[in-house]
Design an enzyme around this catalytic site. Structure first.
Site, mmCIF file in Angstrom:
data_model
loop_
_atom_site.group_PDB
_atom_site.id
_atom_site.type_symbol
_atom_site.label_atom_id
_atom_site.label_comp_id
_atom_site.label_asym_id
_atom_site.label_seq_id
_atom_site.Cartn_x
_atom_site.Cartn_y
_atom_site.Cartn_z
ATOM 1 N N GLY A 46 -0.310 10.004 0.223
ATOM 2 C CA GLY A 46 -0.409 10.348 1.634
ATOM 3 C C GLY A 46 0.172 9.255 2.494
ATOM 4 C CD GLN A 51 -0.259 4.485 5.896
ATOM 5 O OE1 GLN A 51 -0.473 5.686 5.789
ATOM 6 N NE2 GLN A 51 -0.285 3.635 4.875
ATOM 7 C CB CYS A 91 -3.757 1.758 1.551
ATOM 8 S SG CYS A 91 -3.039 2.151 3.155
ATOM 9 C CG LEU A 92 1.962 4.091 0.272
ATOM 10 C CD1 LEU A 92 2.913 5.155 0.800
ATOM 11 C CD2 LEU A 92 2.439 3.569 -1.074
ATOM 12 C CG HIS A 133 -6.564 6.804 2.706
ATOM 13 N ND1 HIS A 133 -6.979 5.687 2.028
ATOM 14 C CD2 HIS A 133 -5.366 6.480 3.259
ATOM 15 C CE1 HIS A 133 -6.063 4.719 2.162
ATOM 16 N NE2 HIS A 133 -5.070 5.192 2.905
ATOM 17 C CD GLU A 134 -2.822 8.955 4.379
ATOM 18 O OE1 GLU A 134 -2.434 8.285 5.360
ATOM 19 O OE2 GLU A 134 -2.757 8.520 3.218
ATOM 20 C CG HIS A 137 -4.060 5.107 7.749
ATOM 21 N ND1 HIS A 137 -3.931 3.742 7.890
ATOM 22 C CD2 HIS A 137 -3.935 5.362 6.433
ATOM 23 C CE1 HIS A 137 -3.743 3.194 6.703
ATOM 24 N NE2 HIS A 137 -3.745 4.156 5.795
#
Length: 161
Positions: A46, A51, A91-92, A133-134, A137
């Site tokens: 995701g 991000q 996480c990226l 999670h997203e 963000h």
């Protein structure tokens, strides 16, 4: 499309609240497609627009399931959650960091798709985890704020070779 630059741990933008997308146009659709390309390049499940430095409520998710295209989710609202699951998460924006987190086992959201159509998604397991999670963000929250104490692992790049 294009690969966008990721924002990493310590970047103040990751702490900011994303704004509602007022109009879904070609620019928003291009952003979503770029986000999918960026997520795929870095083997993510995701990605939220914040991000890649854009404070808009746009997220993309791909569970890499045969025959299913990635989700493009705009202005998501959580309708309800059920249960909890303890999951390992990364996480990226926090490369090489992983920890255990409590996430909903099941989540129901309403949102818009890339054409401005209302959609409802009910996710369980990994999909519920990714959506939660997203959406965090979009609210300026990152996974390391929610880790179960003592579970953070940092993998040094040389250990992955």
């Amino acid at each position: 499309m294009a690969i966008r630059n990721l924002r990493y741990e310590g970047d103040e933008i990751l702490k900011k609240q994303s704004k509602i997308v007022e109009e879904i146009n070609d620019k928003i659709r291009e952003l979503a497609l770029d986000m999918i390309d960026t997520m795929h390049k870095y083997d993510g499940v995701g990605l939220a627009a914040v991000q890649v430095g854009i404070l808009k409520q746009v997220i993309v998710i791909d569970l890499y399931e045969e025959g299913k295209k990635p989700y493009i989710i705009i202005n998501p609202k959580i309708i309800k959650t059920e249960g909890t699951q303890t999951v390992e998460e990364g996480c990226l924006s926090f490369p090489n960091k992983f920890a255990k987190i409590e996430r909903p086992e099941k989540i129901e959201i309403e949102a818009l798709d890339e054409n401005g159509e209302k959609i409802k998604i009910i996710g369980e397991g990994l999909l519920a985890q990714a959506i939660a999670h997203e959406i965090d963000h979009l609210n300026g929250e990152v996974f390391i704020q929610k880790i179960i104490p003592g579970t953070l692992e940092v993998i040094k790049p040389e250990e992955t070779k």
